[in-house]
Design a protein around this motif. Sequence first.
Motif, PDB file in Angstrom:
ATOM      1  N   VAL A 129       5.962 -56.042 -21.292  1.00  0.00           N
ATOM      2  CA  VAL A 129       5.744 -54.978 -20.050  1.00  0.00           C
ATOM      3  C   VAL A 129       6.196 -55.455 -18.930  1.00  0.00           C
ATOM      4  N   LEU A 131       8.613 -57.459 -18.149  1.00  0.00           N
ATOM      5  CA  LEU A 131      10.001 -57.465 -18.188  1.00  0.00           C
ATOM      6  C   LEU A 131      10.255 -56.046 -17.775  1.00  0.00           C
ATOM      7  N   GLY A 132       9.609 -55.114 -18.633  1.00  0.00           N
ATOM      8  CA  GLY A 132      10.123 -53.856 -18.266  1.00  0.00           C
ATOM      9  C   GLY A 132       9.658 -53.076 -17.083  1.00  0.00           C
ATOM     10  N   VAL A 133       8.493 -53.726 -16.196  1.00  0.00           N
ATOM     11  CA  VAL A 133       8.132 -53.460 -15.125  1.00  0.00           C
ATOM     12  C   VAL A 133       9.344 -53.862 -13.797  1.00  0.00           C
ATOM     13  N   LEU A 135      12.540 -54.492 -14.719  1.00  0.00           N
ATOM     14  CA  LEU A 135      13.562 -53.669 -15.145  1.00  0.00           C
ATOM     15  C   LEU A 135      13.608 -52.175 -14.540  1.00  0.00           C
ATOM     16  N   VAL A 136      12.408 -51.455 -14.633  1.00  0.00           N
ATOM     17  CA  VAL A 136      12.277 -50.361 -13.931  1.00  0.00           C
ATOM     18  C   VAL A 136      12.386 -50.202 -12.569  1.00  0.00           C
ATOM     19  N   GLU A 139      15.964 -50.687 -11.783  1.00  0.00           N
ATOM     20  CA  GLU A 139      16.741 -49.417 -11.931  1.00  0.00           C
ATOM     21  C   GLU A 139      16.610 -48.469 -10.678  1.00  0.00           C
ATOM     22  N   LEU A 140      15.110 -48.537 -10.360  1.00  0.00           N
ATOM     23  CA  LEU A 140      14.833 -47.526  -9.263  1.00  0.00           C
ATOM     24  C   LEU A 140      15.807 -47.876  -8.092  1.00  0.00           C
ATOM     25  N   ARG A 143      19.159 -47.000  -8.205  1.00  0.00           N
ATOM     26  CA  ARG A 143      19.271 -45.339  -8.113  1.00  0.00           C
ATOM     27  C   ARG A 143      19.324 -44.819  -6.851  1.00  0.00           C
ATOM     28  N   PHE A 255      16.594 -60.623 -13.987  1.00  0.00           N
ATOM     29  CA  PHE A 255      15.836 -61.504 -15.040  1.00  0.00           C
ATOM     30  C   PHE A 255      15.812 -62.907 -14.697  1.00  0.00           C
TER      31      PHE A 255
END
Lengths: 344, 286
Positions: A129, A131-133, A135-136, A139-140, A143, A255
């Motif tokens: 989780v 790591l996911g935050v 990465l999100v 990405e944002l 973008r 990361f």
Amino acid sequence: MTPPPIAVRTATEWLSARARWHPLEIVFWFAAFAAIYLFPARHLILTEIAWLGLFALSLDLILGYAGIISLGHAAFFGFGAYTAALLAKHEIIEEPVLALLISGCAAMALGFVTSFLVLRGSDLTRLMVTLGVALVLRELANRYGWLTGGADGLQGVSIKPVLGVFRFDMFGHTGYTYSLTVLFILFLVARRLVNSPFGLSLLSVKSNPLRSSAIGISVDARLVAIYTVAAGYAGIAGALLAQTTAFASLEVFSFDRSADLLLVLIIGGAGYLYGGLIGAIIFKFMQDYLSALTPQYWPFWIGLALVVIVLVGRDRITSWTTPIRLMAARLNWRALARRSAERL
Amino acid sequence: MLTILFDGIAYGMLLFVLACGLAVTLGLMNFINLAHGSFAMAGGYVTVVLVNRLGVPFLLSLPIAFLASAGIGFIFERTLYVHVYRKSHLDQVLFTIGLVFMSVAAVDYVMGSGQVFVQVPSAWQGKFDAFGVGIGRYRLLIIVICGLLTVALQFILAYTRFGSRLRAAVDDGRVARGLGINVNWIFALTFAFGSGLAGLGGALGAEILGLDPSFPLKFMIYFLIVVTVGGTSSITGPFLASLLLGIGDVAGKYYVPTLGSFVIYTIMIVVLVWRPQGLFSRATSR
């Protein structure tokens, strides 16, 4: 007024003995501030050490004191960095100290919101989780290039003088003094925090959540609180990076940054506040030396360091600090015993 | 539409073969192995060297890639991993991240940092139409190979003596040991087999996923998604999860390219917060 019961008094004394300043700590900070005058040529790397130390301190708060493994701590670091850079670029808040505070608060808000995600599940789930935050967020940032500059990074940031007086220079003189002062103040706060009953309850949550909740510690609330504070610290560290370099890029979310940070903390030893700071000093000078030899293959040496540290055993690696810690503890206990004896 | 579905299935199958070794390591030994992608990368580079430089036929290079990765996995398991099983999760994470960094830099040093491609024989390139659906020959090959592997894997786990020993070790290692099962040896073989599958996946996927030294870092999160979302208690969970992930990723990139991987990561976080043990796991699993 009736005197407090003996148990409360002993506990208070124990806590204050724990929080007492040790001579070595004073030497450490004295040396850090003396470096302002002693090594003016090394101020750039010293600045990096200051914000990296703050960042590692923030990870230590959640890993060393609350036992949350995070692979995405760069999320807050990057959030703070971008906030500070954007505030300066669009001239919303020009004064760096104020902007720093706001970046820290922004990261804290993010930390508060995401802290509920790490409450549940095993180490692996938390790992994923966090790591996911990160990465999100990366990405944002990628973008919304119109806001963040995308892959090129946020350029054209100019930072105004600190408090309207001290102008940032290219040698990092102001940068180092500024970063060190921020680090010192935040360190004092963290020190107060972990030596308080709150800090003790965190350690108890770390060693056994079930028993902690049985003795009346609200585990979730403590974790949310410390995660939020740590996020704020990481955000301020990121903001320091952005302000001292006048730049922010996607790399702040990477990361590698979170993984390097783990190494920094592990070198110094987790679970006591100086671990991150000492780790940052060793890490930066090691990086400075090794990447001068082989710039491209520097990750190899990080990896090797991690593997060796784990195989040898983290306890043994950081055991070089144990004599110091033992000595500090003994001094404190002696003082405590003396005073209890006087009272009786 | 159906072509996207087809590509998604091929991608998902590939992810499954890449990640199922990790599912076993995580479920079996409760060991967080972030370096799984490094074994896949090893298989990919073995194939590249064999096919592009030595002229070995592509199909023959696949089993060699499998054996090479399995061999590397076996050696690493016996020499390094075995010391880390009993350590804390933090140690495992640090150790395997270290391995990833080392493998990335080492491959960079030996093979160069650029992206490499396998020269797939021309017979396997191109597309053909079946009932109006454009089907890539190479993707069809991937689906066939991965499908066969999945069936074989399910068969081994469910019907062979080795499979039942493995399941015994999964459910309760101590009792399995007490029954005279050499759990350490089973761990080593399974680890090697999982690494070999990853290597095979890397070899097959070099064409589709692209192969460069940062491969283990780029796909680490995907493998972990497959395993954590699928749950570690069975082989069908990760299989369904990788199909979902494959189809979702391909469809997402096709229909809403502006969002990129954002959707995948968000879904992962939501699933993990909603069901920390994974979507398809038994309630009793660790």
